[in-house]
Design an enzyme around this catalytic site. Sequence first.
Site, mmCIF file in Angstrom:
data_model
loop_
_atom_site.group_PDB
_atom_site.id
_atom_site.type_symbol
_atom_site.label_atom_id
_atom_site.label_comp_id
_atom_site.label_asym_id
_atom_site.label_seq_id
_atom_site.Cartn_x
_atom_site.Cartn_y
_atom_site.Cartn_z
ATOM 1 N N HIS A 1 45.747 32.463 38.008
ATOM 2 C CA HIS A 1 45.031 32.845 39.222
ATOM 3 C C HIS A 1 45.948 33.403 40.298
ATOM 4 O O HIS A 1 45.569 34.311 41.036
ATOM 5 C CB HIS A 1 44.278 31.624 39.753
ATOM 6 N N ASP B 1 41.313 35.838 45.832
ATOM 7 C CA ASP B 1 40.482 34.643 45.972
ATOM 8 C C ASP B 1 39.459 34.867 47.091
ATOM 9 O O ASP B 1 38.745 35.875 47.065
ATOM 10 C CB ASP B 1 41.402 33.433 46.214
#
Length: 307
Positions: free
Chosen positions: A284, A86
Amino acid sequence: MHVAERGEGRPVVLCHGFPGLWFSWRHQLDALAAAGYRVIAPDMRGYGRTSVPSDVAAYDRAHTVADMVGLLDALGLEQAVFAGHDFGAHLVWDLPAWAPGRVSALMQLSVPRTPRLPVQPSVGFRYLASQHFAHVHYFQERGVADRELGENTREFLAKLFHALSGANRYLDCWEFPSEGNGYLDVLPEPPALPWNWLDEDEFGYYVAEFERTGFTGGLNWYRAEDAVWAQNEALHERPVEVPVTFIAGEKDPVLEMMGRDPFAAMRKLVPGLVSTHVIPGAGHFVQMEKPAEVNAAMIEFLGGLPA
């Protein structure tokens, strides 16, 4: 800076994103240490038990790179393999250009290298917000998201972790307009814990840390994006030539948002790309959702690096 550390051997630094902590790498710490590596997982600037500067300028690329270089210096290390997820990946992609000689290889999760935006990020954020709810725009105004998320920590974390996971519900947010909505209004409802990749105790660690610190530190990484973009003007397109492996979940909404072939541009920008792993069923938070697969990919890559 607070760090968790395991093992001995070639150093590997693990950089989390939003809303993460060193704890986001809990499954990698012991596995990589057992494979013969010195694994270092910091709470990044603004998170956990690391300092939380209030000034957005303290989250620009000069400061965040200096954190990583300073970490190596404090530990007496000349070089390390860096892994990012991220916003941690966003930083780590820049490290070879900003700190040449300190980075021996990269292991990047979820966020592929992309070409430089032609306009300031905030301009793009405003455009997205004109089309649908866009968290990147919502996070820009100081105090608004800080208050909403900070007053509803458990609800926010549960909703976001679930929506971005292999359940792949995050893009439900795009069904809502920006006007009149907060983040909690647009995120889908999660099922009750435990999930197959997150139990109550693990979730409770995140809740306790963010209830203590709030979310402003993490949100400031978003607010510093224009400064990072400006600072990278002469550096962003510099090829990443150190060895790189890229790992992502098949159902990661980030990949979905980046178009039909998010890897095409990365191949051009990252001539050092050695391998790409797309993990079935994962979203994710791939390092938490599918730790065995991620650990195996990392250990295979690390084992192939020059001594």
